[in-house]
Design a protein around this motif. Structure first.
Motif, PDB file in Angstrom:
ATOM      1  N   HIS A 484       0.822  -1.211   0.000  1.00  0.00           N
ATOM      2  CA  HIS A 484       0.000   0.000   0.000  1.00  0.00           C
ATOM      3  C   HIS A 484       0.856   1.261   0.000  1.00  0.00           C
ATOM      4  N   PHE A 485       1.931   1.251   0.782  1.00  0.00           N
ATOM      5  CA  PHE A 485       2.793   2.416   0.896  1.00  0.00           C
ATOM      6  C   PHE A 485       4.243   1.970   0.864  1.00  0.00           C
ATOM      7  N   ALA A 486       5.101   2.883   0.522  1.00  0.00           N
ATOM      8  CA  ALA A 486       6.548   2.694   0.662  1.00  0.00           C
ATOM      9  C   ALA A 486       7.086   3.941   1.339  1.00  0.00           C
ATOM     10  N   ILE A 487       7.685   3.771   2.497  1.00  0.00           N
ATOM     11  CA  ILE A 487       8.203   4.897   3.272  1.00  0.00           C
ATOM     12  C   ILE A 487       9.697   4.680   3.452  1.00  0.00           C
ATOM     13  N   ILE A 492      13.402  12.117  -4.499  1.00  0.00           N
ATOM     14  CA  ILE A 492      12.367  12.292  -5.519  1.00  0.00           C
ATOM     15  C   ILE A 492      13.020  12.805  -6.807  1.00  0.00           C
ATOM     16  N   THR A 493      12.823  12.059  -7.883  1.00  0.00           N
ATOM     17  CA  THR A 493      13.323  12.460  -9.201  1.00  0.00           C
ATOM     18  C   THR A 493      12.184  12.390 -10.205  1.00  0.00           C
ATOM     19  N   ALA A 494      12.393  13.006 -11.358  1.00  0.00           N
ATOM     20  CA  ALA A 494      11.354  13.015 -12.392  1.00  0.00           C
ATOM     21  C   ALA A 494      11.067  11.603 -12.886  1.00  0.00           C
ATOM     22  N   VAL A 500       5.601   6.223  -9.715  1.00  0.00           N
ATOM     23  CA  VAL A 500       4.819   6.182  -8.476  1.00  0.00           C
ATOM     24  C   VAL A 500       4.528   7.607  -8.033  1.00  0.00           C
ATOM     25  N   ASP A 501       3.584   7.747  -7.122  1.00  0.00           N
ATOM     26  CA  ASP A 501       3.243   9.042  -6.555  1.00  0.00           C
ATOM     27  C   ASP A 501       4.025   9.254  -5.272  1.00  0.00           C
ATOM     28  N   PHE A 502       4.541  10.461  -5.090  1.00  0.00           N
ATOM     29  CA  PHE A 502       5.288  10.829  -3.898  1.00  0.00           C
ATOM     30  C   PHE A 502       4.489  11.840  -3.081  1.00  0.00           C
TER      31      PHE A 502
END
Length: 734
Positions: A484-487, A492-494, A500-502
């Motif tokens: 469900h999530f990745a923490i 964050i790169t293009a 995925v959504d950040f």
């Protein structure tokens, strides 16, 4: 009966002849795809009146971003003999739209061709224009009534352009306290997120978004990234084109997103036109896709124009009149009659609602559809707004069964993917035997932040932070499968954002250099000379010699310094002077070393010189003693490199690198075309084998003893230097 039938057939034949000669619709728009869709809508309107093959549609695309292109096309179509022109002002800010609408209206007036606008634009009563799109005052009134129906006492208005809309929505501050915030430029997403973060910290929960549909989606995306799409937040989007945008990504956070539509998508006539529009687009659209409002307005515009032409039985007599011409200012025959007839009718029925106009050409709109975003991304009917009664909710009754949870993230178990990287996620040190999630301690995840009431499964996957390649989406999908999530501490790169959504970054950092801490220098033989520089020592020597010579000269000149060497002889043959050159040097040296001397000046002149020297010696001796004590107590290390330029251009054989496949290494790869320094560093690193993890890079820095530097995130370097006394941070720059 036979004569009556023949008469009717003859009448229809004559009417068809009239339309065959005279009725021609011009369609203009700044985008070819939109012009093509408007053309299909115009043909569908003619087909609905059984005029297929009789009426004619002439589409034309104009140059985007050029205000003069629209009036030029209108003049061109008027010269081709069109009866009415259907189109819209070019999209842009209010000033550009107003200018384009004014120029288009002036061109239509010169050619005497009625212009039916499909986009919002300010009009004037003298223009030969009728607007089918609702005026912004109508939208503002609907927005104000929506806020009142929701019971809002305060809200934030996110708008483009001027803040005039704030006064339209909230004319009375006692009913609605409105805080207006102008949206940043469309390409500045970082500033937009920062603006929403400030509003979030201020406790804002109700938002009104008044801008285009694409802009509204950008605002919702930024709100989702900063955590403003939860169950506590509500959004009212005042764009009538929200149904044309993909909204499924915003439907799972629990926020209430309400919008407005000009037409009812469940109406039979709208469904038929929507099906025809999907077929005209080549069948590439989903079954839930709805056409832009302009398509329905084009259908209504062509239909009422054809009906008015049919009612007036307008036919152009080729011997009496010619088509409109902008150059000569000649108007098309009966153009004013058609326009006045459209205005004069009390109400026309259309699939976008009743059609009637004010004196200035603005459309009267007294009914809009209220829709709400449902899970899955569909906009469901929620009510109706009318200018008289405001908002009347018509939400469907809830199905039988347990009521849904008020928060979509409450009482649910989530599988959270977390990479094991200190200090973000670490194994917990404990004397007890731990199992499950208790084995870890993490600073990235707190259950109260996510309103979770069940356990969270933490999966160890250090591979997350290594993902960075051209095929990043294919690499990330297997990692995040069934999660469900990745923490994690993932930059964050293009490329990664395309997969995925950040959320909003929890930490901002740069690139630093981790290097072996220099060893303390060995004691030197002449370390006692370190308190003063070489120049100071030379000046001190000159001062010592000069003062000694001065004391010698003054001593020789003063009579009091000539003394009887033999006190027993009252009349000695010769007198002696104690200030010989050697004694003068010895006297000054004793004063500097604080040892004194048995030589004592007698004359006032020698005493004055001696006093000045003693004062000078006191200051110098105290300064020397203090500096020497400081140097002996603190041994200053000598740094081989002090910045990235020293590292890239070092001649001591110091190698450097970054984590293999990480964002730091890729930063140098992508920046090599922009900076000669970064290109040189990337080429040097490409010749070596890069460490597979930060731990491996740190280990190499320690073991290579000032022969290797490791580039990584500055925050991780600070954490490492606080716990490892053998390494230090050289630079933080990116």
């Amino acid at each position: 009966m036979g004569d009556t039938t023949r008469a009717l057939l003859l009448l229809l034949l004559l009417m068809s002849t009239v339309l065959t000669q005279d009725f021609k619709v011009g369609v203009v728009d700044e985008w070819p795809a939109t012009a093509r869709a408007l053309e299909h809508a115009a043909k569908a309107a003619l087909a609905a009146l059984n005029l297929t093959g009789i009426g004619e549609v002439e589409p034309a695309a104009v140059e985007p971003g050029e205000p003069l292109a629209l009036p030029a096309r209108i003049c061109q179509q008027a010269k081709a003999g069109v009866t009415v022109v259907v189109g819209g002002a070019p999209a842009g800010d209010n000033a550009e739209t107003a200018r384009a609408a004014r120029l288009a209206a002036e061109a239509a007036a010169r050619a005497g061709v009625p212009l039916l606008l499909l986009q919002p634009a300010p009009l004037a009563a003298s223009w030969e224009v009728l607007a089918l799109y609702p005026h912004e005052d109508v939208v503002a009134q609907a927005g104000a009534d929506l806020c009142q129906a929701k019971g809002w006492r305060r809200a934030v208005l996110l708008h483009e352009g001027s803040a005039r809309s704030a006064a339209l929505i909230a004319p009375d501050e006692e009913q609605l306290e409105l805080q207006a915030r102008r949206l940043p430029p469309k390409h500045d997403d970082a500033l937009l997120r920062n603006t929403l973060l400030v509003l979030k910290k201020a406790g804002a929960t109700n938002f009104i978004v008044w801008c285009g549909a694409e802009c509204a989606v950008r605002v919702l995306d930024a709100a989702q990234r900063v955590g403003l799409l939860g169950a506590r937040q509500s959004f009212v989007v005042l764009s009538l084109e929200l149904h044309t945008q993909p909204l499924h990504t915003f439907s799972h956070g629990g926020a209430n997103i309400t919008g407005l539509m000009l037409f009812d998508p469940e109406a039979d006539s709208v469904r038929d036109l929507t099906s025809a529009w999907r077929e005209a687009e080549g069948g590439v659209l989903s079954e839930d896709a709805l056409p832009p409002t302009a398509v329905l307005l084009a259908y209504d515009a062509v239909k009422i124009a054809a009906r008015a032409h049919l009612d007036l039985r307008l036919a152009r007599n080729e011997t009496r009149a010619a088509p409109g011409d902008c150059d000569s200012g000649r108007g098309a025959f009966h153009a004013d009659s058609l326009l006045n007839y459209l205005r004069a009718q009390e109400e026309w029925n259309g699939i976008s609602g009743a059609l009637s106009w004010e004196a200035d050409g603005q459309r009267r709109v007294d009914r809009l559809q209220v829709v709400e975003l449902q899970r899955g991304g569909l906009l469901a009917h929620a009510g109706v707004w009318t200018a008289v009664d405001g908002v009347a909710w018509e939400r469907p009754a809830p199905a039988d069964g347990p009521s849904p949870s008020p928060g979509l993230m409450v009482n649910r178990t989530f599988t959270v993917l977390i990479a094991m990287n200190d200090p973000y996620v670490m194994r917990r040190d404990s004397t007890d035997r731990l199992s499950g999630n208790d084995r870890y301690e993490e600073c990235l995840l707190r259950e109260e932040d996510l309103t979770l009431k069940k356990a969270i499964e933490i999966c160890r996957a250090a591979v997350v932070s290594r993902i960075y390649s051209e095929n990043v989406k294919n690499e990330m999908e297997p990692v995040f499968q069934d999660k469900h999530f990745a923490i994690t501490d993932l930059t964050i790169t293009a490329e990664r954002e395309s997969a995925v959504d950040f959320t909003t970054p929890f930490m901002n950092l740069g690139i630093g250099i981790l290097f072996r801490k220099p060893k303390p220098p060995e004691p030197k033989v002449f370390a006692f000379m370190l308190p003063f520089s070489t120049g100071v020592w030379l000046l001190l020597g000159v001062a010592y010699l000069g003062t000694s010579l001065l004391l010698y000269a003054v001593g020789r000149l003063c009579p009091e310094e000539w003394q009887n060497p033999y006190p027993c002889i009252e009349e000695p043959v010769a007198l002696e002077n104690q200030f010989t050159l050697a004694n003068a040097l010895w006297f000054n040296l004793g004063a500097v070393l604080l040892q004194g001397s048995e030589i004592a000046p007698v004359a006032y002149g020698t005493r004055a010189v001696a006093s000045v020297w003693w004062l000078f010696a006191l200051v110098i001796t105290s300064s020397y003693t203090a500096n020497l004590a400081t140097l002996l107590a603190q041994k200053t290390p000598v740094y081989i490199i002090s910045n990235v330029y020293d590292l890239a251009n070092n001649d001591k054989g110091i190698l450097y690198g970054a984590k293999a496949g990480g964002s730091t290494f890729t930063f140098f790869e992508y920046s090599k075309e922009q900076s000669e320094l970064y290109r040189k560093m990337y080429e040097e690193m490409s010749k070596q084998k890069m460490p597979e993890s930060n731990e491996e890079g740190i280990k190499r820095v320690v073991e290579d003893d000032e022969k290797y530097a490791f580039l990584m995130e500055s925050t991780t370097i600070e954490y490492t230097t606080e716990r490892n006394c053998l390494v230090t941070k050289v630079l933080s720059q990116r």
